[in-house]
Enzyme design. Sequence first.
Site, PDB file in Angstrom:
ATOM      1  N   ASP A  28       8.325  -7.438 -24.599  1.00  0.00           N
ATOM      2  CA  ASP A  28       9.586  -8.624 -24.336  1.00  0.00           C
ATOM      3  C   ASP A  28       9.642  -9.162 -23.595  1.00  0.00           C
ATOM      4  O   ASP A  28       9.242  -8.942 -22.021  1.00  0.00           O
ATOM      5  CB  ASP A  28      10.452  -8.097 -25.298  1.00  0.00           C
ATOM      6  CG  ASP A  28      10.235  -8.029 -26.609  1.00  0.00           C
ATOM      7  OD1 ASP A  28       9.473  -7.700 -27.489  1.00  0.00           O
ATOM      8  OD2 ASP A  28      10.898  -6.304 -26.917  1.00  0.00           O
ATOM      9  N   TYR A  61       7.763   4.468 -22.361  1.00  0.00           N
ATOM     10  CA  TYR A  61       8.436   3.794 -22.298  1.00  0.00           C
ATOM     11  C   TYR A  61      10.243   4.591 -20.869  1.00  0.00           C
ATOM     12  O   TYR A  61      10.450   6.284 -20.915  1.00  0.00           O
ATOM     13  CB  TYR A  61       9.040   3.048 -22.698  1.00  0.00           C
ATOM     14  CG  TYR A  61       8.728   2.202 -23.275  1.00  0.00           C
ATOM     15  CD1 TYR A  61       8.738   0.545 -22.604  1.00  0.00           C
ATOM     16  CD2 TYR A  61       7.744   2.038 -24.297  1.00  0.00           C
ATOM     17  CE1 TYR A  61       7.644  -0.144 -23.323  1.00  0.00           C
ATOM     18  CE2 TYR A  61       6.881   1.315 -24.926  1.00  0.00           C
ATOM     19  CZ  TYR A  61       6.868   0.161 -23.897  1.00  0.00           C
ATOM     20  OH  TYR A  61       5.960  -1.046 -24.619  1.00  0.00           O
TER      21      TYR A  61
END
Length: 375
Positions: free
Chosen positions: A162, A220
Amino acid sequence: MAEVPAQLRTSSAQHCVASELCPGNTHRSRSRSRSQRPRVPPVLVEVCAGDLPNAAASASATLLESCGAAAREAGQLSEAKVAKLALRRARQGKEPLEGVLPIVAKRSPLCRRLRMLVRFRGTDFHGWMRQPGLRTVQGELEDTLRRLLGQLVRVVPAGRTDAGVHAMAQVCQFEALLGDLPAADLAAIANVELPEDLRVLSVAVADADFNVMVTKWKRYVYRVPGASPPSSLAKSEPKWPPDVAKMRAAAARLLGEHDFAGFQSKGGRQTTVRTVHRCSVLEAAGGLEVVMEGNGFLMHMCRILVGTLLEVGCGVRSAKHVESILASGDRQLAGPTMSADGLCLEHVEHEQEWSAELSEAIQVSGPVRTSGPVV
């Protein structure tokens, strides 16, 4: 850029040339003779040996022109396939591809599937995917590689990030004809052209059946500054700093295979079932690090997981509340979506299944540099 040394300018075999653009429809039949093809002066990309690492300096004079020439002579799609592609693009409302670089035929014996590792600071990017009028990671990479290789390169990632999200080691693939250019040298040459917040770490020839989108697991890391509560938690009126023990108790309930529908911002996936192998809350200098590893993550899933864990740590919710979110699939029961600037993609694994030993062997990287070159 420093002046190109005379020895790199005196011979055409020592220039780094991007492409020769043909006006009009460049997707010609292979049978058309070379003399009949309209040509314009090549675009010279001046690559000074001093701008490259020592290991790549000797390759700085390699003819990138051979890449574009190989694409035009032996690797283009047939006219029938180009027409079929044009029709499909028209149906999708996309602009026609006439007047652009050669489209490489993936089945050409000279075509290579390349695996590329990139790092970027997502602050000034509108995400990964190319978007008209916006600066994106895919757009920067593709535009640079197209200029250098003289081919209509399309870069595919292991997963799209994103806007604002960083990456220490994103894995990509693309198809190209390299001519005489060694794949490993392309990274250093590309970095001369790329902006400082985006770097190519490596390029290598991959197996023909390699699919960058088929992964074993990813890591992540979300970094939470410790000085004050994030603005995303303002509505919760949190007690700061959060209780790390409570956060870890909640994180333990996320491990394993679950339906994570309650931890996504949008639907659209065929299945919302994912496996989380690791969800660790680490105390680091200046704040907390939440390390998340799994076989896949839904849209904004990592950021919502962190928002939920922080609410538990701040006493807004109990650790057991996580089970209610998993059972109901209700997004309204989960915590806020944390800001994108704290999230970083740190590892993508294509070869080995997840194991605790492998996870521990891959150290958590430090945060992406906030200014200057990312590497």
